[in-house]
Motif scaffolding. Structure first.
Motif, PDB file in Angstrom:
ATOM      1  N   ASP A 124       0.827  -1.211   0.000  1.00  0.00           N
ATOM      2  CA  ASP A 124       0.000   0.000   0.000  1.00  0.00           C
ATOM      3  C   ASP A 124       0.862   1.262   0.000  1.00  0.00           C
ATOM      4  OD1 ASP A 124      -2.173  -1.678   0.092  1.00  0.00           O
ATOM      5  OD2 ASP A 124      -2.383  -1.564   2.278  1.00  0.00           O
ATOM      6  N   ALA A 125       2.011   1.205   0.641  1.00  0.00           N
ATOM      7  CA  ALA A 125       2.949   2.351   0.649  1.00  0.00           C
ATOM      8  C   ALA A 125       4.360   1.800   0.637  1.00  0.00           C
ATOM      9  CB  ALA A 125       2.716   3.222   1.881  1.00  0.00           C
ATOM     10  N   VAL A 126       5.163   2.272  -0.311  1.00  0.00           N
ATOM     11  CA  VAL A 126       6.545   1.793  -0.452  1.00  0.00           C
ATOM     12  C   VAL A 126       7.476   2.991  -0.502  1.00  0.00           C
ATOM     13  CG1 VAL A 126       8.167   0.455  -1.844  1.00  0.00           C
ATOM     14  CG2 VAL A 126       5.767  -0.235  -1.746  1.00  0.00           C
ATOM     15  N   GLN A 127       8.507   2.966   0.312  1.00  0.00           N
ATOM     16  CA  GLN A 127       9.474   4.069   0.327  1.00  0.00           C
ATOM     17  C   GLN A 127      10.884   3.515   0.458  1.00  0.00           C
ATOM     18  OE1 GLN A 127       8.764   6.975   3.373  1.00  0.00           O
ATOM     19  NE2 GLN A 127      10.520   8.248   2.792  1.00  0.00           N
ATOM     20  N   ILE A 128      11.787   3.944  -0.448  1.00  0.00           N
ATOM     21  CA  ILE A 128      13.198   3.549  -0.364  1.00  0.00           C
ATOM     22  C   ILE A 128      13.856   4.370   0.737  1.00  0.00           C
ATOM     23  CG2 ILE A 128      15.388   3.436  -1.607  1.00  0.00           C
ATOM     24  CD1 ILE A 128      13.781   3.161  -4.181  1.00  0.00           C
ATOM     25  N   THR A 129      14.573   3.724   1.647  1.00  0.00           N
ATOM     26  CA  THR A 129      15.173   4.411   2.783  1.00  0.00           C
ATOM     27  C   THR A 129      16.692   4.255   2.759  1.00  0.00           C
ATOM     28  OG1 THR A 129      14.887   2.448   4.170  1.00  0.00           O
ATOM     29  CG2 THR A 129      13.140   4.082   4.216  1.00  0.00           C
ATOM     30  N   PRO A 130      17.423   5.240   3.276  1.00  0.00           N
ATOM     31  CA  PRO A 130      18.895   5.127   3.315  1.00  0.00           C
ATOM     32  C   PRO A 130      19.346   4.132   4.377  1.00  0.00           C
ATOM     33  CG  PRO A 130      18.167   7.140   4.415  1.00  0.00           C
ATOM     34  CD  PRO A 130      16.937   6.524   3.806  1.00  0.00           C
ATOM     35  N   LEU A 131      20.554   3.592   4.204  1.00  0.00           N
ATOM     36  CA  LEU A 131      21.113   2.643   5.177  1.00  0.00           C
ATOM     37  C   LEU A 131      21.786   3.417   6.311  1.00  0.00           C
ATOM     38  CD1 LEU A 131      22.678   0.020   2.739  1.00  0.00           C
ATOM     39  CD2 LEU A 131      20.490  -0.088   3.906  1.00  0.00           C
ATOM     40  N   ASP A 132      21.003   4.195   7.061  1.00  0.00           N
ATOM     41  CA  ASP A 132      21.583   5.041   8.103  1.00  0.00           C
ATOM     42  C   ASP A 132      22.049   4.265   9.318  1.00  0.00           C
ATOM     43  OD1 ASP A 132      19.078   4.319   8.906  1.00  0.00           O
ATOM     44  OD2 ASP A 132      18.287   6.346   9.088  1.00  0.00           O
ATOM     45  N   PHE A 133      21.664   2.991   9.429  1.00  0.00           N
ATOM     46  CA  PHE A 133      22.078   2.200  10.597  1.00  0.00           C
ATOM     47  C   PHE A 133      23.568   1.860  10.540  1.00  0.00           C
ATOM     48  CE2 PHE A 133      20.815  -0.855   7.378  1.00  0.00           C
ATOM     49  CZ  PHE A 133      21.840  -1.778   7.404  1.00  0.00           C
ATOM     50  N   ILE A 134      24.216   2.047   9.390  1.00  0.00           N
ATOM     51  CA  ILE A 134      25.634   1.714   9.254  1.00  0.00           C
ATOM     52  C   ILE A 134      26.482   2.493  10.253  1.00  0.00           C
ATOM     53  CG2 ILE A 134      27.636   1.889   7.698  1.00  0.00           C
ATOM     54  CD1 ILE A 134      25.810   1.177   5.407  1.00  0.00           C
ATOM     55  N   GLU A 135      26.090   3.760  10.515  1.00  0.00           N
ATOM     56  CA  GLU A 135      26.865   4.602  11.429  1.00  0.00           C
ATOM     57  C   GLU A 135      26.870   4.049  12.847  1.00  0.00           C
ATOM     58  OE1 GLU A 135      25.259   8.486  11.124  1.00  0.00           O
ATOM     59  OE2 GLU A 135      25.778   8.739   8.990  1.00  0.00           O
ATOM     60  N   GLU A 136      25.903   3.215  13.182  1.00  0.00           N
ATOM     61  CA  GLU A 136      25.796   2.694  14.543  1.00  0.00           C
ATOM     62  C   GLU A 136      26.372   1.287  14.676  1.00  0.00           C
ATOM     63  OE1 GLU A 136      21.748   3.014  15.825  1.00  0.00           O
ATOM     64  OE2 GLU A 136      21.459   4.904  14.751  1.00  0.00           O
ATOM     65  N   ILE A 137      26.865   0.726  13.556  1.00  0.00           N
ATOM     66  CA  ILE A 137      27.404  -0.637  13.604  1.00  0.00           C
ATOM     67  C   ILE A 137      28.792  -0.628  14.241  1.00  0.00           C
ATOM     68  CG2 ILE A 137      28.271  -2.563  12.192  1.00  0.00           C
ATOM     69  CD1 ILE A 137      26.070  -2.018  10.221  1.00  0.00           C
ATOM     70  N   ARG A 138      29.012  -1.558  15.151  1.00  0.00           N
ATOM     71  CA  ARG A 138      30.337  -1.691  15.743  1.00  0.00           C
ATOM     72  C   ARG A 138      31.273  -2.277  14.690  1.00  0.00           C
ATOM     73  NH1 ARG A 138      30.375  -5.339  20.804  1.00  0.00           N
ATOM     74  NH2 ARG A 138      30.486  -6.985  19.243  1.00  0.00           N
ATOM     75  N   PRO A 139      32.464  -1.685  14.469  1.00  0.00           N
ATOM     76  CA  PRO A 139      33.377  -2.194  13.446  1.00  0.00           C
ATOM     77  C   PRO A 139      33.698  -3.668  13.663  1.00  0.00           C
ATOM     78  CG  PRO A 139      34.135  -0.075  14.250  1.00  0.00           C
ATOM     79  CD  PRO A 139      32.985  -0.493  15.132  1.00  0.00           C
ATOM     80  N   PRO A 140      33.797  -4.436  12.567  1.00  0.00           N
ATOM     81  CA  PRO A 140      34.146  -5.858  12.690  1.00  0.00           C
ATOM     82  C   PRO A 140      35.634  -6.032  12.969  1.00  0.00           C
ATOM     83  CG  PRO A 140      33.861  -5.247  10.392  1.00  0.00           C
ATOM     84  CD  PRO A 140      33.515  -4.034  11.197  1.00  0.00           C
ATOM     85  N   LEU A 141      36.144  -7.239  12.811  1.00  0.00           N
ATOM     86  CA  LEU A 141      37.564  -7.503  13.041  1.00  0.00           C
ATOM     87  C   LEU A 141      38.431  -6.564  12.212  1.00  0.00           C
ATOM     88  CD1 LEU A 141      37.640 -11.416  12.908  1.00  0.00           C
ATOM     89  CD2 LEU A 141      37.957 -10.018  14.939  1.00  0.00           C
TER      90      LEU A 141
END
Length: 478
Positions: A124-141
């Motif tokens: 019924d409603a579709v919206q493309i959203t930015p991947l803003d959660f990347i800034e909150e990801i803890r860096p991997p190895l």
């Protein structure tokens, strides 16, 4: 070493990161098999609005049914909810991260085709959203941690270990060229040992990421397209595929990023981004179950794919000028012909050649540091500290081998000798008629080995007829 141990103990870490799992990348279950950021997305994937209406935040996967897409909480999972689109609605892009609001229904297609009631949701409603959660990801190895974990039981130069570790980090595409990184290995060490290393590297990752995949996967009776994001190959790679990846910078199989650690031949050794020669005296591999490392490495590897470090065009142009100057210096230093700078040759000066190789190294390193931008100094560092030293050592070792093969024949194999001692003698031997040659002490110092090691190796070379001793304690190449 002690500081590293304390850091690992004190850091906030995923307690389940070292759990062992053999699940494939697209078929993992919830819990310890998922990266921490995937678990976060899973928690926010479905939201009940009211009645039969729900909101979803997920990644788009196309299906064989043109009216259905599958929405998943992670780009690396192929299981989620089906979303129905009417003919007059435009489908969101494959792989896109979207917000969908819709009502629960029975999917029309499967119901009409085989009378199966399959849950789906309207769009019924579709919206493309930015991947803003990347800034909150803890860096991997980090690259150092990744290298230590992967190659703890492999003896080779630390610089080579870092290059191989970067294959698992990969590199984003740049200006239409397929992403990833290629490292070509000339095995002057035991080829069986190098094959063990390649087999180990390949088996660290699940089957899907080493070339065994299906175009579509059956999820509750619906064929969902398998995303072609990243693949790692290790070992023998066909000449045609290596040329496609390293010369045309395209992947014929359609993957966005392809990391390759390839055993090369004299005809293909100049193609990969980083050519290197693994020599006998400092290379060894102990046995280890690669599957034990699969889960922690996989969690880091798929997390790195979320980051696409950006670079300014001015930085690329300035770095290219720097690299071209250094390539010409290498050409003069090793007295190589002008053809060495041509496309596909060892010092490939084309825009898609060594300059792009250095840029790919820099972007891979930026991913490993969890940096979203790279500057001119980063590309220069990748060239000055990684790629140029690898090229110089590769040229020196392989040219020495070619000279040895031509002068001594196949019966006196180059691999039998300590290449550090042989290279030191070659550098110190003036080649002038009547010269007594360098002393044992001079050769020892130049090779940076123990005196008894140099003496033993020189005796081997004397017995093989590739070195003579015009005066006791002085040596020259035949």
């Amino acid at each position: 070493m002690t500081e590293d141990l304390y850091r690992l103990i004190m850091e906030e870490r995923d307690r389940l990161s070292d759990a062992v799992s053999s699940s494939d990348i697209f078929e993992r279950q919830f819990g310890s098999e998922l990266a921490a950021w995937e678990l976060r997305l899973q928690r926010g994937f479905r939201e009940h609005v009211t009645g039969r209406t729900y909101r979803f935040h997920g990644f788009v996967h196309y299906t064989r049914d043109s009216s259905l897409i599958m929405l998943t909480p992670s780009p690396w999972l192929v299981d989620g909810v089906l979303v129905y689109f009417r003919e007059d609605q435009e489908l969101p892009p494959a792989g896109g991260y979207v917000d969908v609001v819709g009502r629960r229904i029975v999917a029309p297609g499967p119901l009409q085709r085989n009378n199966s009631a399959l849950e789906a949701f309207t769009a019924d409603a579709v919206q493309i959203t930015p991947l803003d959660f990347i800034e909150e990801i803890r860096p991997p190895l980090s690259l150092k941690d990744l290298s230590s974990l992967l190659f703890e039981q492999v003896g080779m130069a630390e610089a080579s270990k870092r290059v191989f570790a970067q294959l698992f980090v990969s590199s984003p595409p740049f200006e239409g060229a397929v992403g990833g990184l290629t490292a070509g290995i000339q095995a002057l060490a035991s080829r069986s040992q190098v094959r063990r290393l390649m087999t180990f590297m390949k088996h660290v990752l699940p089957p899907t990421l080493r070339g065994q995949w299906r175009v579509y996967r059956n999820v509750r009776g619906v064929k969902v397209s398998t995303p072609r994001i990243w693949r790692l190959d290790a070992g023998s790679v066909s000449v045609s595929r290596l040329k496609a990846l390293c010369l045309k910078r395209k992947d014929p199989l359609g993957f966005h990023e392809v990391s390759v650690g390839a055993m090369t031949t004299p005809t293909t050794s100049s193609l990969p981004d980083v050519p290197m020669a693994l020599t006998s005296e400092d290379f060894w591999v102990e046995t280890r179950r690669a599957e034990e490392l699969r889960l922690p490495i996989l969690k880091s590897a798929i997390t790195f794919q979320l980051l696409t470090p950006t670079v300014h065009r001015r930085s690329v142009d300035a770095a290219t000028k720097h690299i071209l100057g250094r390539l010409e210096h290498l050409q003069e230093s090793f007295e190589l012909g002008a053809s060495a700078l041509s496309r596909g040759s060892l010092l490939d000066a084309d825009a898609l050649g060594r300059p792009l190789s250095a840029l790919r190294l820099a972007r891979s390193s930026a991913r490993a540091k969890w940096n979203n931008k790279i500057a001119l100094r980063d590309i220069k560092y990748a060239w000055d500290r990684v790629l140029e030293p690898a090229l110089a050592e590769y040229i020196e070792i392989t040219s020495l081998k070619q000279e040895a093969d031509a002068g001594w024949g196949d019966s006196r194999r180059f691999e039998r000798f300590n290449t550090k001692v042989l290279r030191a003698l070659k550098r110190l031997d003036s080649g002038k008629s009547g010269d007594l040659g360098p002393s044992l002490d001079e050769i020892t110092a130049e090779a940076s080995v123990a005196r008894h090691v140099a003496a033993t190796e020189l005796e081997k070379m004397k017995d093989a007829g590739v070195v003579y001793e015009p005066r006791p304690g002085h040596y020259r190449l035949v």
